[in-house]
Scaffold this motif. Structure first.
Motif, mmCIF file in Angstrom:
data_model
loop_
_atom_site.group_PDB
_atom_site.id
_atom_site.type_symbol
_atom_site.label_atom_id
_atom_site.label_comp_id
_atom_site.label_asym_id
_atom_site.label_seq_id
_atom_site.Cartn_x
_atom_site.Cartn_y
_atom_site.Cartn_z
ATOM 1 N N GLU A 1 48.260 55.416 58.779
ATOM 2 C CA GLU A 1 48.971 55.655 57.449
ATOM 3 C C GLU A 1 50.130 55.286 57.318
ATOM 4 O O GLU A 1 50.989 55.809 57.899
ATOM 5 N N LEU A 2 50.065 53.815 56.702
ATOM 6 C CA LEU A 2 51.309 53.255 56.551
ATOM 7 C C LEU A 2 51.984 53.808 54.281
ATOM 8 O O LEU A 2 50.499 53.216 54.242
ATOM 9 N N LYS A 3 52.250 54.416 54.378
ATOM 10 C CA LYS A 3 53.105 54.459 52.780
ATOM 11 C C LYS A 3 53.766 53.489 52.734
ATOM 12 O O LYS A 3 54.734 53.160 52.928
ATOM 13 N N LEU A 4 53.190 52.247 51.582
ATOM 14 C CA LEU A 4 54.446 51.220 51.522
ATOM 15 C C LEU A 4 54.536 51.408 49.854
ATOM 16 O O LEU A 4 54.634 51.778 49.374
ATOM 17 N N ILE A 5 56.164 51.463 49.475
ATOM 18 C CA ILE A 5 56.704 51.671 48.867
ATOM 19 C C ILE A 5 58.085 50.840 48.383
ATOM 20 O O ILE A 5 58.174 50.033 48.828
ATOM 21 N N SER A 6 58.260 50.362 46.755
ATOM 22 C CA SER A 6 58.803 49.507 46.234
ATOM 23 C C SER A 6 60.419 50.028 46.373
ATOM 24 O O SER A 6 60.546 51.025 45.491
ATOM 25 N N GLY A 7 61.635 49.025 46.711
ATOM 26 C CA GLY A 7 62.612 50.013 46.618
ATOM 27 C C GLY A 7 62.444 51.399 47.505
ATOM 28 O O GLY A 7 61.706 51.449 48.536
#
Length: 391
Positions: free
Chosen positions: A258-264
């Motif tokens: 359950e990995l949330k990738l975010i930009s910046g």
């Protein structure tokens, strides 16, 4: 005497930042300069934070972003070409002052050539000569007219070497709140408020992602086995980094995390976290200023590590530990940074509540020690070199 506005119209300041941390630090300097000299021309090489202050970047900053003694070799000709072309432009344009923002491998050589030509040079953030490469002080003395340093103990080092120096505090100590707001950060990122969060920061450079990303993901999987309710968040510095990390996830079969990738939004990720797995560098200091438990890790190519490990002057590489003069948080480097070792160390950071409370106290003291009006202090120093009068 001419006013600051009149003076600024016939002045220009050139700057170079070579990576995302330098871009953020440079933007703080530029904010102070804009306040003092609103019409001054600001140009050179920088990123989006610097450009938000009206800075013109003549090359994309990521052209310079590379780390490691051997990793730079394939890029050397391109980077050297940029340095030479920029030098020629600056010698023709003759800015009133040049400011190198960190990135010493590129900036010190450029500064030395510009200073020989009579252009005042400043360097914002001293190279870590107190950690390794102490012999660089001689080159700095040739290259730099005035140092701006961000750690209080650095002043005496440069003063004793006869280099004009000003301690301006660390800009991040102003940007990061003294009291982090964990619930608000989780709400901004859409993370569950009632489950623990681990932030994963394998580095902003492509080389860092290559060497650290897989191990960090494998450690996350081991942590998830211990606590299936753990949430993970990983901020990526740009589109290339995002795509590369997504490919690492796909190839390693980590889609089940359950990995949330975010930009910046790296600061928001740190603020939302219960603990952070972080690549060594400025990010580790940011985590400390958010008062979070962490494990610091780093891998480079084998040849680079063999050279670098014999050049250090002290037992720590992580900035929080260097400032504390002790191992406040674990450091796992190179072959020691196995997924199992990373997971075990991170689990301790999550579970040891007495340790967490101690870290909050120590990191709060550290935050106060680094807190100055850095934007104003550094801008004042630049304006002194320019000959502008202090307000």
């Amino acid at each position: 005497m001419a006013s600051s506005a009149d003076l600024a119209r016939r002045q220009s300041i050139a700057l170079v930042a070579g990576e995302s941390s330098g871009d953020l630090l440079g933007s703080r300097l530029l904010a102070g300069i804009r306040e003092r000299l609103p019409e001054v021309r600001l140009h050179g090489i920088g990123g989006e934070h610097m450009m938000a202050q009206g800075f013109t970047s003549d090359w994309a900053m990521d052209k310079l972003t590379v780390r490691g003694l051997f990793e730079v070799i394939p890029r050397y000709r391109e980077i050297k070409g940029i340095q030479n072309e920029l030098r020629d432009r600056l010698l023709a344009d003759r800015p009133d002052v040049f400011v190198g923002v960190d990135y010493p491998g590129f900036n010190l050589g450029l500064e030395e050539q510009l200073r020989k030509a009579g252009i005042p040079t400043m360097h914002f953030i001293g190279p870590q000569i107190w950690a390794w490469r102490g012999w660089r002080i001689k080159k700095i003395a040739r290259a730099v007219s005035h140092m701006l340093v961000i750690f209080p103990f650095e002043e005496n080092i440069y003063r004793n070497a006869g280099i004009p120096v000003t301690y301006v505090g660390h800009p991040l100590a102003e940007v990061i709140p003294m009291q982090p707001d964990l619930p608000a950060a989780r709400a901004r990122l859409g993370l569950a408020a009632d489950r623990r969060v681990v932030a994963i920061l394998p580095g902003s450079r492509m080389g860092e992602l290559k060497h650290n990303g897989e191990g960090f993901l494998a450690a996350a999987r081991l942590l998830r086995k211990r606590d299936p309710q753990l949430q993970f968040v990983a901020p990526m510095a740009g589109e290339r980094q995002m795509a590369f990390f997504q490919e690492q996830i796909r190839q390693g079969g980590y889609e089940d995390l359950e990995l949330k990738l975010i930009s910046g939004q790296s600061h928001c990720a740190m603020e939302a976290a219960d603990a952070v797995l972080v690549a060594s560098g400025t990010a580790s200091l940011e985590v400390a200023l958010y008062k979070k438990p962490m494990v610091i890790s780093y891998k480079v190519v084998w040849a680079s590590y063999q050279i670098m490990r014999h050049m250090g002057y002290q037992p720590w590489i992580g900035l929080p530990n260097i400032l504390a003069r002790e191992f406040l948080v674990p450091e796992l480097l190179q072959h020691d940074a196995t997924p199992q070792a990373l997971a075990d160390a991170m689990w301790h950071q999550l579970e040891d509540h007495a340790h967490q409370q101690r870290l909050v106290r120590r990191f709060t003291d550290m935050h106060h020690a680094l807190l100055r009006d850095t934007s104003r202090e550094s801008a004042n120093a630049v304006c002194e070199v320019l000959g502008a009068r202090r307000k």
